[in-house]
Design a protein around this motif. Structure first.
Motif, PDB file in Angstrom:
ATOM      1  N   THR A   1       8.881  65.722 -11.243  1.00  0.00           N
ATOM      2  CA  THR A   1       7.876  65.876 -12.294  1.00  0.00           C
ATOM      3  C   THR A   1       8.267  67.071 -13.163  1.00  0.00           C
ATOM      4  O   THR A   1       9.150  67.854 -12.792  1.00  0.00           O
ATOM      5  CB  THR A   1       6.460  66.052 -11.702  1.00  0.00           C
ATOM      6  N   VAL A   2       7.618  67.166 -14.319  1.00  0.00           N
ATOM      7  CA  VAL A   2       7.832  68.310 -15.208  1.00  0.00           C
ATOM      8  C   VAL A   2       6.530  69.094 -15.280  1.00  0.00           C
ATOM      9  O   VAL A   2       5.479  68.528 -15.598  1.00  0.00           O
ATOM     10  CB  VAL A   2       8.252  67.854 -16.624  1.00  0.00           C
ATOM     11  N   LEU A   3       6.599  70.362 -14.942  1.00  0.00           N
ATOM     12  CA  LEU A   3       5.428  71.237 -14.997  1.00  0.00           C
ATOM     13  C   LEU A   3       5.266  71.744 -16.419  1.00  0.00           C
ATOM     14  O   LEU A   3       6.183  72.342 -16.972  1.00  0.00           O
ATOM     15  CB  LEU A   3       5.615  72.423 -14.040  1.00  0.00           C
ATOM     16  N   ARG A   4       4.113  71.496 -17.007  1.00  0.00           N
ATOM     17  CA  ARG A   4       3.885  71.918 -18.398  1.00  0.00           C
ATOM     18  C   ARG A   4       2.692  72.868 -18.435  1.00  0.00           C
ATOM     19  O   ARG A   4       1.570  72.465 -18.708  1.00  0.00           O
ATOM     20  CB  ARG A   4       3.654  70.701 -19.281  1.00  0.00           C
TER      21      ARG A   4
ATOM     22  N   MET B   1       0.792  66.083 -22.105  1.00  0.00           N
ATOM     23  CA  MET B   1       1.256  65.923 -20.734  1.00  0.00           C
ATOM     24  C   MET B   1       0.888  67.173 -19.932  1.00  0.00           C
ATOM     25  O   MET B   1       0.891  68.291 -20.453  1.00  0.00           O
ATOM     26  CB  MET B   1       2.770  65.722 -20.694  1.00  0.00           C
ATOM     27  N   VAL B   2       0.588  66.975 -18.655  1.00  0.00           N
ATOM     28  CA  VAL B   2       0.268  68.089 -17.754  1.00  0.00           C
ATOM     29  C   VAL B   2       1.389  68.263 -16.736  1.00  0.00           C
ATOM     30  O   VAL B   2       1.970  69.325 -16.582  1.00  0.00           O
ATOM     31  CB  VAL B   2      -1.075  67.850 -17.037  1.00  0.00           C
ATOM     32  N   SER B   3       1.654  67.175 -16.007  1.00  0.00           N
ATOM     33  CA  SER B   3       2.737  67.146 -15.033  1.00  0.00           C
ATOM     34  C   SER B   3       3.243  65.706 -15.073  1.00  0.00           C
ATOM     35  O   SER B   3       2.576  64.799 -14.594  1.00  0.00           O
ATOM     36  CB  SER B   3       2.192  67.544 -13.642  1.00  0.00           C
ATOM     37  N   ASP B   4       4.400  65.506 -15.683  1.00  0.00           N
ATOM     38  CA  ASP B   4       4.885  64.152 -15.971  1.00  0.00           C
ATOM     39  C   ASP B   4       4.909  63.298 -14.698  1.00  0.00           C
ATOM     40  O   ASP B   4       5.350  63.805 -13.658  1.00  0.00           O
ATOM     41  CB  ASP B   4       6.315  64.198 -16.535  1.00  0.00           C
ATOM     42  N   PRO B   5       4.517  62.046 -14.721  1.00  0.00           N
ATOM     43  CA  PRO B   5       4.110  61.247 -15.882  1.00  0.00           C
ATOM     44  C   PRO B   5       2.608  61.283 -16.179  1.00  0.00           C
ATOM     45  O   PRO B   5       2.117  60.395 -16.863  1.00  0.00           O
ATOM     46  CB  PRO B   5       4.526  59.838 -15.440  1.00  0.00           C
TER      47      PRO B   5
ATOM     48  N   TYR C   1       8.478  77.303  -5.960  1.00  0.00           N
ATOM     49  CA  TYR C   1       8.692  76.305  -7.021  1.00  0.00           C
ATOM     50  C   TYR C   1       7.452  76.118  -7.889  1.00  0.00           C
ATOM     51  O   TYR C   1       7.444  75.279  -8.784  1.00  0.00           O
ATOM     52  CB  TYR C   1       9.146  74.986  -6.372  1.00  0.00           C
TER      53      TYR C   1
ATOM     54  N   ALA D   1       1.427  63.552  -9.489  1.00  0.00           N
ATOM     55  CA  ALA D   1       2.451  63.182 -10.477  1.00  0.00           C
ATOM     56  C   ALA D   1       3.719  62.722  -9.756  1.00  0.00           C
ATOM     57  O   ALA D   1       4.356  61.742 -10.177  1.00  0.00           O
ATOM     58  CB  ALA D   1       2.748  64.378 -11.377  1.00  0.00           C
ATOM     59  N   LEU D   2       4.081  63.402  -8.678  1.00  0.00           N
ATOM     60  CA  LEU D   2       5.263  62.993  -7.910  1.00  0.00           C
ATOM     61  C   LEU D   2       5.054  61.586  -7.334  1.00  0.00           C
ATOM     62  O   LEU D   2       5.965  60.751  -7.357  1.00  0.00           O
ATOM     63  CB  LEU D   2       5.539  63.999  -6.787  1.00  0.00           C
TER      64      LEU D   2
ATOM     65  N   LEU E   1       9.998  70.178 -11.087  1.00  0.00           N
ATOM     66  CA  LEU E   1       9.569  70.256  -9.690  1.00  0.00           C
ATOM     67  C   LEU E   1      10.026  68.947  -9.057  1.00  0.00           C
ATOM     68  O   LEU E   1       9.808  67.874  -9.636  1.00  0.00           O
ATOM     69  CB  LEU E   1       8.057  70.389  -9.591  1.00  0.00           C
TER      70      LEU E   1
ATOM     71  N   MET F   1       1.989  72.800  -9.697  1.00  0.00           N
ATOM     72  CA  MET F   1       0.630  72.861 -10.236  1.00  0.00           C
ATOM     73  C   MET F   1      -0.209  71.952  -9.343  1.00  0.00           C
ATOM     74  O   MET F   1      -0.179  70.728  -9.491  1.00  0.00           O
ATOM     75  CB  MET F   1       0.619  72.347 -11.678  1.00  0.00           C
TER      76      MET F   1
ATOM     77  N   GLU G   1      13.170  67.108 -17.915  1.00  0.00           N
ATOM     78  CA  GLU G   1      12.854  65.679 -18.089  1.00  0.00           C
ATOM     79  C   GLU G   1      14.029  64.798 -17.697  1.00  0.00           C
ATOM     80  O   GLU G   1      13.866  63.598 -17.479  1.00  0.00           O
ATOM     81  CB  GLU G   1      12.515  65.342 -19.559  1.00  0.00           C
TER      82      GLU G   1
ATOM     83  N   SER H   1       0.426  68.131  -9.649  1.00  0.00           N
ATOM     84  CA  SER H   1       1.856  67.833  -9.495  1.00  0.00           C
ATOM     85  C   SER H   1       2.127  66.910  -8.312  1.00  0.00           C
ATOM     86  O   SER H   1       3.045  66.087  -8.344  1.00  0.00           O
ATOM     87  CB  SER H   1       2.655  69.125  -9.324  1.00  0.00           C
TER      88      SER H   1
END
Lengths: 380, 125
Positions: B69-72, A190-194, A130, A140-141, B81, A133, B102, A137
């Protein structure tokens, strides 16, 4: 256990170091500066404690370079929290008579060599498909979960970055000192939301060192001793997918152990140095260490409350977000806490600081280590 | 060849013929999402591991998004992810596909999608 104190601390060169510098150069440079700070000669060191993602056998490198052949060696590697763990381990070793003068050191050239080369991520068959990052990440989670459960906002997270920058503006050694606003943080890519790029720590070179010895011996050192009043360690997982609850870290346990050992509580703490790898981490640690209730971290930091002049002195050097983050930042938390307790922090000095709490985080919210430090006046 | 579930996971007391990861992959190649059950504690275990009293079981493939999350990555399309809580009581890292990254939300019901190199999820119908 024998009472111990920090007799000397130092940073190595920070930020972007000279071409060709090795992590051992920085570890040794900081060590020599910390020994000079303490007024203790290198040959007196008989216990080495070190960790670096670039040096799997860090104490061997340090001993070789400084020409120290220690009788006690501890290269415990629990990520950025390692050095707070080393404080506790040094106390145990000194108490057991295994060493008398402990040197704790760290060095990293991750900016020079690139983060991918400096911190090799282990390959996990159940996460690799998956492409997370890491580490961002994982944090971020946790941030997403905290927002979902407690209504924490990106603006509240941004308060942490903005306060760190304001403290950094008072620290001549900070890497980023230009003004930063909530709007800047929210508007950053943004890198890894949020989490956006301004929610993430710096990528710098750097290192540090601390000299730990018995309180008695530290009293004879060049500078005022800073006592280790209590410490606690805990870890709950290695992978973020195995963290039992993403909004509750093992700091609950490490903090309780440290406070119990010190016989103190959150209201006794004058200065907090909480590992800020990402803006979410100080919120989690404020909650888990008992400075506010679970879920109230966002509200706690609102309105500049943790910025200079606010009610809570938090990450007074500018933190990993704005001062320096070489990958495993924990040693620099100790350096700042000691300087605050000695009254050496210049423009950013917290008036009358007697008790400091240092909290290190390692891995992906995995390892949590807490230490409570105090001035001579706090010893009873 | 994997054909049965409820096979005790050995390895702590004998030479392993197959690693936990290889067995997990073999299950997946047959379209089955495997996990382990610890009968001593009455709880699901993931990731699969060597241990005493761990039984292999097959998940129904239904779960809920625990975190997302969103990997960018630079020069790449954004990707999702997520951590998924399966109904059997274990959590795994994965990705939710079939909707914009998203749009994946905590609490969303999802279902494992057959095929592919590794298990990914899609919104439950």
């Amino acid at each position: 256990m024998t009472r111990v104190a920090i007799a000397g601390v130092a940073e190595s060169d920070l930020g972007a170091v000279a071409e060709g510098t090795t992590p051992v150069d920085l570890m040794a440079q900081a060590s020599l500066r910390a020994l000079a700070d303490a007024g203790i000669a290198a040959p007196e060191v008989d216990g080495l404690f070190a960790a670096s993602t670039q040096l799997p056998m860090a104490t061997l490198n340090l001993g070789e370079y400084l020409r120290i052949a220690p009788r006690y060696s501890d290269a415990t590697q629990v990520g950025g929290s390692s050095f707070v763990a080393h404080l506790q381990h040094a106390r145990a070793a000194i108490s057991a008579g295994l060493c008398e003068v402990a040197l704790i050191a760290y060095g990293s050239t991750q900016r020079l060599v690139g983060r991918a080369g400096a911190s090799v991520q282990e390959i996990d068959p159940y996460e690799k498909p998956y492409a997370p990052m890491l580490p961002v990440s994982a944090y971020a989670l946790a941030a997403a979960r905290h927002m979902h459960e407690f209504g924490t906002t990106r603006e509240q997270l941004a308060e942490v970055a903005v306060a760190a920058r304001a403290w950094a503006a008072l620290n001549p050694k900070a890497f980023k000192r230009d003004p930063l606003s909530i709007a800047d943080v929210l508007g950053a890519p943004m890198v890894s939301d949020p989490l956006g790029v301004r929610d993430c720590c710096l990528v710098t070179d750097g290192g540090g060192a601390a000299v730990v010895t018995s309180l008695e011996r530290a009293r004879a050192a060049r500078t005022a001793p800073v006592a280790l009043l209590g410490a606690g360690e805990a870890h709950s997982h290695r992978h973020i997918s195995s963290m039992p609850d993403l909004t509750r870290t093992a700091a609950v346990d490490s903090g309780r152990r440290a406070f119990e050992a010190a016989g103190l509580g959150p209201s006794d703490v004058d200065v907090l140095e909480l590992y800020d790898a990402f803006t979410i981490t100080p919120l989690l640690f404020l909650e888990d260490l008992g400075f506010c209730a679970k879920g109230e971290g966002g509200a706690f930091v609102e309105g500049g409350r943790i910025a200079p002049g606010g009610e809570v002195a938090l990450n007074t050097n500018g933190g990993g977000l704005s001062y320096c983050h070489p990958g495993m930042y924990g040693l620099l938390l100790i350096v700042e806490a000691v300087r605050q307790l000695r009254g050496e922090a210049g423009e950013r000095q917290v008036a009358g600081a007697e008790v400091a709490l240092v909290h290190g985080n390692g891995g992906v919210l995995s390892s949590q280590c807490t230490a409570i430090l105090g001035t001579e006046a706090t010893l009873r | 060849m994997v054909s049965k579930t409820n096979i005790p996971s050995r390895g702590y007391d004998c030479h392993m013929d197959e690693s936990p990861a290889a067995r997990f992959a073999a299950f997946w190649n047959e379209g089955r999402l495997a996990y382990q059950w610890d009968s001593a504690t009455g709880s699901a275990v993931f990731y699969p591991r060597v241990g005493e009293g761990l039984e292999w079981r097959v998940s129904g493939g239904a779960g809920t998004v625990y975190a997302t999350t969103v990997l960018r990555r630079r020069d790449e399309e954004p990707a999702n992810l997520a951590l998924i809580d399966l109904d059997e009581g274990f959590r795994m890292m994965s990705r939710v596909e079939g909707i914009a990254p998203e749009a994946v939300a905590i609490g969303m019901r999802v279902r494992v999608r057959a095929g592919g190199e590794a298990p990914v999820f899609e919104p439950a119908a």
